[in-house]
Scaffold this active site. Structure first.
Site, PDB file in Angstrom:
ATOM      1  N   THR A  17     -41.279 -17.953  63.326  1.00  0.00           N
ATOM      2  CA  THR A  17     -41.765 -16.741  64.002  1.00  0.00           C
ATOM      3  C   THR A  17     -42.323 -15.706  63.035  1.00  0.00           C
ATOM      4  O   THR A  17     -43.297 -15.022  63.333  1.00  0.00           O
ATOM      5  CB  THR A  17     -40.594 -16.111  64.802  1.00  0.00           C
ATOM      6  OG1 THR A  17     -40.140 -17.074  65.743  1.00  0.00           O
ATOM      7  CG2 THR A  17     -41.008 -14.852  65.529  1.00  0.00           C
ATOM      8  N   GLN A 282     -14.773 -27.316  67.510  1.00  0.00           N
ATOM      9  CA  GLN A 282     -15.786 -26.678  68.365  1.00  0.00           C
ATOM     10  C   GLN A 282     -15.726 -25.153  68.227  1.00  0.00           C
ATOM     11  O   GLN A 282     -16.631 -24.458  68.688  1.00  0.00           O
ATOM     12  CB  GLN A 282     -15.546 -27.041  69.838  1.00  0.00           C
ATOM     13  CG  GLN A 282     -15.830 -28.492  70.153  1.00  0.00           C
ATOM     14  CD  GLN A 282     -15.545 -28.869  71.602  1.00  0.00           C
ATOM     15  OE1 GLN A 282     -15.504 -28.014  72.479  1.00  0.00           O
ATOM     16  NE2 GLN A 282     -15.358 -30.144  71.854  1.00  0.00           N
TER      17      GLN A 282
END
Ligand code: ASP
Length: 347
Positions: A17, A282
């Site tokens: 970007t 996780q």
């Protein structure tokens, strides 16, 4: 202690970007000529560091990043290593953490800064975060200590005021300027009015040893996230993928899994076939302790090894690197349990 800010820095523009503009044809963001873009900006003329720009022939959205392109970055850095005091890699945020981790293994005995940065808004937009990210990254890449050594001689990510170890970083925000964090590793520096470097958290390489670049990466691996109700057929299909050499197993909490006999059997069989299985939590922060609960203990029994407090991005990049260099499963397993360049905390 005074810190000089001089020298030459190479900007390697891969895309992302930061160097994009809105296409009049589609309205979507697409890569622009970055070297041209920054020569138009008065801020860059004011930087006291010498800057050269090395753009990718075809700049990419980092969703298209590949191990071949990592090798291209390594090739550029290796070829021009003696000409520069530091390197800034301009990169899309989406896969920046993977690239930073991969480069940390591919650039063995790095003695110069390699700072990855990018932005959430293009550098030519009014509210851009790109200018500060880039200008401070250049300053960090050129910074030296009182002995004249580079201040941060490792692969890092600079974003929104924080300098993070590259192989500890994760993208945490798809929109906010605070896009990266390294939950299991102290920041290497924070930039406010001044840049505060946390020297005792920065790697100190042997400055006498030469840089050893590595290019081979073997991508025969899978990342597999446990969830309540996961099916045996799904797990077996994944573990029986042709050519599979390793699995990053994303487990619950401190490394737990359901205590299902079929899961244990499937993992034990995979281990018997020489598949390296690495346990990663996780959770965003914290480490694996497989002996803590029954579910983790069973995984250990099935041959799953601890990934300690590694990020998923880092475990993936490290496995690719190790598999690229050895077909010896025991070697890969042993190296996964060692910190090669500050990527995990081992007691
Ligand atoms: N999709 C873009 C990329 O990763 C997002 C960004 O640059 O932040 O290249």
């Amino acid at each position: 202690m005074t810190h000089k800010r001089t020298g030459r820095v190479l900007l390697i523009y891969t895309g992302g970007t930061i160097g994009m503009g809105i296409s009049p044809a589609t309205g979507a963001l697409e890569p622009l000529d970055f070297a041209h873009l920054i020569t138009q900006m008065p801020e860059f003329a004011a930087i006291p560091t010498g800057i050269d720009v090395h753009p990718f022939d075809a700049p990419i959205d980092s969703s298209d990043m590949t191990p071949e392109r990592w090798a291209q970055i390594v090739q550029i850095i290796t070829g021009l290593y003696d000409n520069y005091d530091g390197f800034v890699v301009l990169h899309g945020t989406d896969t920046m953490a993977f690239t930073a981790a991969a480069l940390s293994f591919m650039l063995e005995n790095l003695t110069k800064p390699v700072v990855l940065t990018g932005s959430q808004l293009p550098i030519n937009q009014l509210r851009t975060d790109g200018k500060e990210n880039l200008i401070t990254s250049i300053e960090i890449a050129a910074a030296t200590d009182s002995h004249g050594h580079p201040r941060v001689p490792e692969v890092s990510i600079y974003f929104n005021g924080h300098l993070l170890r590259g192989n500890r970083s994760t993208k945490i925000n798809s929109e906010g300027f605070d896009a990266f964090e390294s939950f299991n590793c102290h920041h290497l520096a924070d930039a406010g009015v001044n840049i505060s470097y946390y020297d005792h958290h920065i790697l100190r390489p042997d400055f006498e040893r030469p840089l050893t670049p590595h290019f081979a990466m073997d991508t025969n691996l899978a990342v597999f996230t446990l969830f309540p109700g996961i099916k045996e057929a799904t797990v077996r299909a994944l573990l029986e993928t042709p050519g599979l050499r390793s699995v990053v197993l994303r487990t619950y909490g401190s490394g737990n899994a359901p205590q299902q006999p079929w899961l244990l059997d499937a993992l034990t069989e995979a281990n018997g076939r020489g598949i390296v299985m690495v346990n990663i939590t996780q959770c965003a922060a914290g480490t694996i302790e497989m002996a803590r609960y029954g579910g983790g203990f069973l995984l250990q029994h099935a041959g799953v090894i601890s990934g300690h407090d590694s990020t998923v991005e880092c475990a993936v990049a490290k496995l690719m690197h190790l598999q690229g260099h050895s077909t010896d499963t025991d070697f890969v397993r042993r190296q996964m349990s060692r910190a090669l360049c500050g990527e995990i905390t081992v007691a």
